[in-house]
Scaffold this motif. Structure first.
Motif, PDB file in Angstrom:
ATOM      1  N   LYS A 104       0.813  -1.216   0.000  1.00  0.00           N
ATOM      2  CA  LYS A 104       0.000   0.000   0.000  1.00  0.00           C
ATOM      3  C   LYS A 104       0.849   1.270   0.000  1.00  0.00           C
ATOM      4  N   ILE A 105       1.948   1.257   0.715  1.00  0.00           N
ATOM      5  CA  ILE A 105       2.806   2.439   0.805  1.00  0.00           C
ATOM      6  C   ILE A 105       3.431   2.727  -0.557  1.00  0.00           C
ATOM      7  N   GLU A 106       3.917   1.688  -1.230  1.00  0.00           N
ATOM      8  CA  GLU A 106       4.518   1.862  -2.560  1.00  0.00           C
ATOM      9  C   GLU A 106       3.479   2.349  -3.567  1.00  0.00           C
ATOM     10  N   ILE A 107       2.266   1.807  -3.493  1.00  0.00           N
ATOM     11  CA  ILE A 107       1.200   2.207  -4.414  1.00  0.00           C
ATOM     12  C   ILE A 107       0.854   3.680  -4.193  1.00  0.00           C
ATOM     13  N   LYS A 108       0.738   4.090  -2.931  1.00  0.00           N
ATOM     14  CA  LYS A 108       0.408   5.477  -2.613  1.00  0.00           C
ATOM     15  C   LYS A 108       1.470   6.427  -3.155  1.00  0.00           C
ATOM     16  N   LYS A 109       2.747   6.116  -2.929  1.00  0.00           N
ATOM     17  CA  LYS A 109       3.831   6.971  -3.411  1.00  0.00           C
ATOM     18  C   LYS A 109       3.839   7.057  -4.932  1.00  0.00           C
ATOM     19  N   ALA A 110       3.614   5.914  -5.597  1.00  0.00           N
ATOM     20  CA  ALA A 110       3.646   5.886  -7.057  1.00  0.00           C
ATOM     21  C   ALA A 110       2.517   6.714  -7.665  1.00  0.00           C
ATOM     22  N   VAL A 111       1.308   6.607  -7.102  1.00  0.00           N
ATOM     23  CA  VAL A 111       0.166   7.361  -7.632  1.00  0.00           C
ATOM     24  C   VAL A 111       0.361   8.852  -7.391  1.00  0.00           C
ATOM     25  N   GLU A 112       0.830   9.227  -6.196  1.00  0.00           N
ATOM     26  CA  GLU A 112       1.052  10.645  -5.898  1.00  0.00           C
ATOM     27  C   GLU A 112       2.108  11.237  -6.820  1.00  0.00           C
ATOM     28  N   GLN A 113       3.143  10.463  -7.111  1.00  0.00           N
ATOM     29  CA  GLN A 113       4.225  10.958  -7.963  1.00  0.00           C
ATOM     30  C   GLN A 113       3.809  11.006  -9.434  1.00  0.00           C
ATOM     31  N   ALA A 114       3.099   9.988  -9.902  1.00  0.00           N
ATOM     32  CA  ALA A 114       2.745   9.900 -11.318  1.00  0.00           C
ATOM     33  C   ALA A 114       1.671  10.910 -11.720  1.00  0.00           C
ATOM     34  N   PHE A 115       0.683  11.129 -10.852  1.00  0.00           N
ATOM     35  CA  PHE A 115      -0.451  11.970 -11.220  1.00  0.00           C
ATOM     36  C   PHE A 115      -0.491  13.301 -10.477  1.00  0.00           C
ATOM     37  N   VAL A 129      -5.512   3.697   0.549  1.00  0.00           N
ATOM     38  CA  VAL A 129      -5.379   2.660  -0.466  1.00  0.00           C
ATOM     39  C   VAL A 129      -5.946   1.363   0.098  1.00  0.00           C
ATOM     40  N   ASN A 130      -6.875   0.748  -0.633  1.00  0.00           N
ATOM     41  CA  ASN A 130      -7.381  -0.580  -0.307  1.00  0.00           C
ATOM     42  C   ASN A 130      -6.938  -1.528  -1.409  1.00  0.00           C
ATOM     43  N   VAL A 131      -6.576  -2.756  -1.024  1.00  0.00           N
ATOM     44  CA  VAL A 131      -6.012  -3.708  -1.974  1.00  0.00           C
ATOM     45  C   VAL A 131      -6.862  -4.975  -2.009  1.00  0.00           C
ATOM     46  N   VAL A 132      -7.091  -5.490  -3.219  1.00  0.00           N
ATOM     47  CA  VAL A 132      -7.849  -6.722  -3.419  1.00  0.00           C
ATOM     48  C   VAL A 132      -7.014  -7.655  -4.286  1.00  0.00           C
ATOM     49  N   ARG A 133      -6.929  -8.920  -3.876  1.00  0.00           N
ATOM     50  CA  ARG A 133      -6.193  -9.920  -4.657  1.00  0.00           C
ATOM     51  C   ARG A 133      -7.151 -10.974  -5.180  1.00  0.00           C
ATOM     52  N   LYS A 134      -6.980 -11.351  -6.444  1.00  0.00           N
ATOM     53  CA  LYS A 134      -7.735 -12.453  -7.021  1.00  0.00           C
ATOM     54  C   LYS A 134      -6.736 -13.566  -7.323  1.00  0.00           C
ATOM     55  N   SER A 163      -5.441 -16.346 -15.001  1.00  0.00           N
ATOM     56  CA  SER A 163      -4.432 -15.670 -14.205  1.00  0.00           C
ATOM     57  C   SER A 163      -5.067 -14.805 -13.121  1.00  0.00           C
ATOM     58  N   GLY A 164      -4.340 -14.647 -12.045  1.00  0.00           N
ATOM     59  CA  GLY A 164      -4.798 -13.807 -10.950  1.00  0.00           C
ATOM     60  C   GLY A 164      -4.269 -12.399 -11.131  1.00  0.00           C
ATOM     61  N   HIS A 165      -4.731 -11.488 -10.283  1.00  0.00           N
ATOM     62  CA  HIS A 165      -4.255 -10.115 -10.342  1.00  0.00           C
ATOM     63  C   HIS A 165      -4.460  -9.438  -8.987  1.00  0.00           C
ATOM     64  N   LYS A 166      -3.921  -8.248  -8.892  1.00  0.00           N
ATOM     65  CA  LYS A 166      -4.064  -7.446  -7.682  1.00  0.00           C
ATOM     66  C   LYS A 166      -4.550  -6.065  -8.105  1.00  0.00           C
ATOM     67  N   LYS A 167      -5.603  -5.584  -7.426  1.00  0.00           N
ATOM     68  CA  LYS A 167      -6.152  -4.273  -7.733  1.00  0.00           C
ATOM     69  C   LYS A 167      -6.028  -3.376  -6.516  1.00  0.00           C
ATOM     70  N   ALA A 168      -5.784  -2.095  -6.774  1.00  0.00           N
ATOM     71  CA  ALA A 168      -5.712  -1.114  -5.708  1.00  0.00           C
ATOM     72  C   ALA A 168      -6.811  -0.088  -5.909  1.00  0.00           C
ATOM     73  N   TYR A 169      -7.660   0.078  -4.887  1.00  0.00           N
ATOM     74  CA  TYR A 169      -8.680   1.115  -4.890  1.00  0.00           C
ATOM     75  C   TYR A 169      -8.076   2.309  -4.150  1.00  0.00           C
ATOM     76  N   VAL A 170      -7.754   3.354  -4.902  1.00  0.00           N
ATOM     77  CA  VAL A 170      -7.066   4.513  -4.346  1.00  0.00           C
ATOM     78  C   VAL A 170      -8.086   5.616  -4.082  1.00  0.00           C
ATOM     79  N   THR A 171      -8.192   6.036  -2.823  1.00  0.00           N
ATOM     80  CA  THR A 171      -9.088   7.127  -2.449  1.00  0.00           C
ATOM     81  C   THR A 171      -8.295   8.427  -2.459  1.00  0.00           C
TER      82      THR A 171
END
Length: 80
Positions: free
Chosen positions: A20-31, A38-43, A59-67
């Motif tokens: 979650k920390i990496e996802i938050k930093k990446a979204v803040e930096q990219a956009f 950040v909420n995370v769901v794995r399939k 195949s499985g995947h991982k999704k991040a719901y970013v608020t």
């Protein structure tokens, strides 16, 4: 349920080992936005069956719901 406009959320497919920390930093930096949470769901990968037999894997995947913080917005293809 709330729609993405009211909840101010965006969904991303992310790397399965990203946290979650990496996802938050990446979204803040990219956009260039402020992320509130950040909420995370794995399939998990699942077996594909046909006529009762296993014929492959889905195949499985991982999704991040970013608020996003109030007032923040990510422009994709709005109004197209």
């Amino acid at each position: 349920t709330l729609s993405k406009e009211f909840a101010n959320q965006v969904v991303f497919y992310v790397h399965p080992r990203a946290n979650k920390i990496e996802i938050k930093k990446a979204v803040e930096q990219a956009f260039d936005v402020k992320v509130e949470g950040v909420n995370v769901v794995r399939k998990r990968p699942s077996a594909r069956t046909r006529f009762g037999r296993t014929v492959g894997k889905q195949s499985g995947h991982k999704k991040a719901y970013v608020t996003l913080a109030p007032g923040e917005k990510i422009e994709f293809f709005e109004g197209v």
